[in-house]
Design an enzyme around this catalytic site. Structure first.
Site, mmCIF file in Angstrom:
data_model
loop_
_atom_site.group_PDB
_atom_site.id
_atom_site.type_symbol
_atom_site.label_atom_id
_atom_site.label_comp_id
_atom_site.label_asym_id
_atom_site.label_seq_id
_atom_site.Cartn_x
_atom_site.Cartn_y
_atom_site.Cartn_z
ATOM 1 N N GLU A 48 8.123 -13.115 3.631
ATOM 2 C CA GLU A 48 8.785 -12.664 4.860
ATOM 3 C C GLU A 48 9.989 -13.550 5.105
ATOM 4 O O GLU A 48 9.933 -14.770 4.884
ATOM 5 C CB GLU A 48 7.823 -12.760 6.050
ATOM 6 N N CYS A 253 6.066 -9.567 11.027
ATOM 7 C CA CYS A 253 6.711 -9.158 12.278
ATOM 8 C C CYS A 253 8.138 -8.679 12.039
ATOM 9 O O CYS A 253 8.661 -7.861 12.794
ATOM 10 C CB CYS A 253 6.693 -10.306 13.277
ATOM 11 N N ASN A 380 2.159 -3.288 10.844
ATOM 12 C CA ASN A 380 1.801 -4.699 10.725
ATOM 13 C C ASN A 380 1.232 -5.181 12.053
ATOM 14 O O ASN A 380 1.979 -5.236 13.035
ATOM 15 C CB ASN A 380 3.038 -5.540 10.371
ATOM 16 N N GLU A 381 -0.028 -5.485 12.057
ATOM 17 C CA GLU A 381 -0.649 -6.099 13.237
ATOM 18 C C GLU A 381 -0.369 -5.321 14.517
ATOM 19 O O GLU A 381 -0.299 -5.908 15.597
ATOM 20 C CB GLU A 381 -0.144 -7.536 13.423
HETATM 21 O O1 AHR Z 1 3.104 -14.882 8.751
HETATM 22 C C1 AHR Z 1 3.766 -15.069 9.963
HETATM 23 C C2 AHR Z 1 3.515 -13.942 10.952
HETATM 24 O O2 AHR Z 1 2.172 -13.911 11.290
HETATM 25 C C3 AHR Z 1 3.768 -12.551 10.448
HETATM 26 O O3 AHR Z 1 5.086 -12.184 10.589
HETATM 27 C C4 AHR Z 1 2.906 -11.711 11.300
HETATM 28 O O4 AHR Z 1 2.473 -10.553 10.650
HETATM 29 C C5 AHR Z 1 1.800 -12.633 11.699
HETATM 30 O O5 AHR Z 1 1.609 -12.633 13.058
#
Ligand code: AHR
Length: 658
Positions: A48, A253, A380-381
């Site tokens: 990321e 994120c 994602n989450e």
């Molecule tokens: O890995 C860091 C963050 O942790 C990622 O962006 C997110 O998916 C999680 O909350």
């Protein structure tokens, strides 16, 4: 018990026929069993653009804010001139403005307008950029300078590009061809005569009038696999050494962003870099997307890993409302067909024929063969709101209808428990999803206490991708303790490799001094790469992975308080057997290691030990090798006494018997 030869091994390894174990423990491994099939792609990575992982990190561009697109939206103290300095020579003078009237293209709206008053002999106006905290230049290596430029019609300029050290010593320079009044690309290759860690690039302009500049770039020719617009070689190599079976990208994120206007749109990240659409990074800096989807897929191919791109599920990140942003916003339903098409187009871009609409763009970028995309993360989450569910289901059904062979990975929230987790799983069950993405950032003790978590999962439901996990110490350091907790958990993942198909530590990269998140697997500066203890755990599991889990039993079983975990796998590509043991306690564990099926005669093997004197040990830039794996040959038999050192991960690799 048969007697094996004494071996004198460094440090804490003890392998001998004597003494007899303090506790009568026997670890029996059936090396002759066919074993249980487990995922051949269990261990991979999650990349990321967080902590300057991409711009200023893995993406090898050396100029910061090359296209003058930085703004206060990225960071309150930034503007379009951040990273640039105006220089004057002799009587030269100039003023820098940001123009937007005649841009290079709609995705790249701003450029520099330099009003020069430097027509006199010996005068010049300069523009310098020191990159991301000083440009690293290596003597003898080639650096490609490139820029788009135009000039005010009817004027005459001469201009030159220089590489300089911090004290202004010119390391190399090139005169550039005459300017035109239309945007044109210019380039030159420079070879600095000396190395520096704190260099800068300077454009010197001589003449009176206005010149316009955009996409001012300096790229090392020495990138990973020598790719153009490529990756920083040393960092990419350390990542490749993990032997990841897959790469999840580009977030996290970052994917679902701060509001709908900040979703990661893959189409904005392909094609010529000057036409890509930069935007703010949810982690509060800027993403040029110079490292875009083509580069991600190419990197996967270069390191033999499956690409696992993640697309937003038609909603933005709910968490931004807690800090600075707008929270979960949903793509309006009337716009969903367009968004669904964007997701489908990605699959065509990756896998379609070179004459298909999107496959053509991949072919034009130099990759006519398909990338063979097999997995697609959606979401994602995300908070399990009605808006999310509705949009996820639309996306999921559309992908499966057109591309039934693509495995869609759903999301079950940010934690391994709680509302989004429970609801996410119910939703996945209802849709009969093939795979869901679980996340878990927890204490080392949590990992030890949850080694049986996946043993209890229902095998008829979705498979699991543990897309983000890390053991977090209260002070967020990369201690040996945290690394061993992760190793023990990875052993449990191997045992459950029929259910858990993929797992990736998170986050992967952190630039020293520029982190928004700790701990990370790899830390780096402009010149150094630091492998943490956690990195070495991932590396050992990546290089010693198997696709068959072999029956392994400890008799008598240890109490739950004891921190000891073990596994045995076979790599059926070569028939090697790999035994792993993690001892997270201060006391050594001595046991009879019974390798059923191994010949009685001596069997040469390799053992690797990762340990340190204290569980608080940490690799640091000052002391990067406090915790490194040590490898030595070992001779094994069907039965021997073995001692697992305190605070250690041991890997025994037994090559296939001929
Ligand atoms: O890995 C860091 C963050 O942790 C990622 O962006 C997110 O998916 C999680 O909350």
């Amino acid at each position: 018990m048969r007697f094996s030869k004494f071996l004198f091994l460094p440090a804490l390894w003890v392998l001998s026929a004597f003494p007899s174990p303090v506790q009568a423990l026997t670890l029996t491994i059936r090396t002759d069993s066919p074993g249980k099939p487990i995922s051949p792609m269990l261990f991979g990575i999650f990349f990321e653009d967080l902590n300057y992982a991409a711009d200023g990190g893995l993406y090898a561009e050396l100029v910061q804010n090359r296209s003058f697109e930085y703004s206060a939206l990225d960071r309150p103290d930034w503007n379009a001139l951040t990273g640039w300095q105006l220089l004057k020579r002799a009587e030269g003078d100039g003023t820098a403005y940001i123009g937007d009237a005649r841009p290079l293209g709609p995705n790249n709206p701003r450029y520099l307008e330099l009003h020069c008053r430097a027509g006199r002999e010996g005068s010049a106006v300069g523009l310098s950029n020191s990159g991301f905290g000083g440009i690293v230049l290596k003597a003898g290596e080639g650096y490609t300078f490139s820029v788009f430029a135009r000039q005010q019609p009817g004027r005459h300029f001469s201009w030159q590009v220089c590489l300089e050290s911090r004290d202004g010593t010119i390391l190399d320079s090139r005169d550039l061809p005459p300017l035109s009044s239309d945007w044109k690309p210019y380039s030159a290759v420079l070879h600095p005569k000396e190395s520096t860690d704190s260099g800068r690039i300077v454009l010197w302009i001589h003449g009176d009038g206005v010149i316009y500049l955009d996409m001012v770039s300096l790229f090392p020719q020495n990138t990973f696999k020598n790719r153009k617009n490529g990756l920083r070689r040393d960092l990419a190599e350390v990542i490749a050494d993990l032997k990841p079976r897959f790469v999840r990208f580009p977030g996290g994120c970052l994917v679902h962003g701060d509001g709908l206007s900040n979703l990661y749109r893959w189409k904005d990240t392909i094609g010529p870099v000057e036409h890509r659409k930069a935007q703010k990074n949810i982690w509060r800096y800027h993403q040029t997307v110079g490292l875009g989807y083509f580069e991600y897929f190419q990197f996967c191919e270069d390191i033999g890993a499956e690409p696992v791109p993640v697309m937003a599920a038609g909603v933005s990140c709910q968490n931004t409302d807690r800090y600075w942003g707008v929270g979960q916003q949903a793509v309006p339903l009337e716009k969903m067909p367009e968004y669904i098409q964007e997701v489908l187009d990605l699959i065509e871009w990756a896998n379609g024929a070179p004459d298909s609409t999107w496959g053509r763009l991949r072919a034009q970028a130099g990759h006519p063969e398909p990338f063979n995309l097999k997995y697609l993360g959606i979401g994602n989450e995300d908070a399990m709101t009605p808006a999310f569910r509705e949009r996820f289901e639309m996306l999921y059904r559309a992908v499966k209808a057109k591309y039934p062979d693509i495995t869609v990975i759903g999301t079950v929230g940010p934690a391994p428990e709680g509302f989004d987790f429970e609801e996410g799983w119910k939703f996945a069950d209802a849709l009969r999803l093939e795979m869901v993405d679980e996340h878990g950032y927890k204490s080392p003790q949590w990992f030890w206490s949850n080694l049986n978590r996946y043993d209890r999962y229902d095998r008829t439901k979705s498979k699991v991708y543990l897309g983000e996990y890390a053991a977090h110490e209260p002070d967020r350091r990369n201690t040996l303790r945290s690394a061993l907790a992760e190793a023990a958990y990875m052993i449990a993942l191997e045992r459950n490799g029929d259910l858990v198909r993929m797992a990736s530590y998170a986050p992967l990269l952190g630039k020293h001094g520029n982190t928004q998140w700790n701990p990370n697997l790899i830390y780096f500066t402009n010149t150094e790469v630091l492998r943490t203890a956690n990195y070495y755990v991932q590396m050992l599991f990546g290089t010693h992975a198997g696709d068959r889990y072999l029956p392994a039993n400890l008799d008598p079983p240890l109490s739950d308080e004891k921190k000891f975990a073990f596994s045995a796998v076979r790599d059926s590509r070569n028939g090697d057997i790999i035994v792993k043991m993690v001892n997270g306690d201060a006391q050594a564990v001595t046991l009879t290691l019974n390798l059923q099926g191994l010949p009685q005669a001596e069997t040469p093997a390799i053992q690797t030990l990762l340990t340190a004197d204290t569980p608080d040990a940490c690799n640091t830039f000052r002391s990067p090798n406090d915790i490194v794996p040590k490898t030595a040959p070992i001779t094994l038999r069907d039965e021997q006494t073995f001692t697992a050192a305190p605070y250690s991960l041991t890997v025994l690799r037994i090559p296939r018997q001929k």
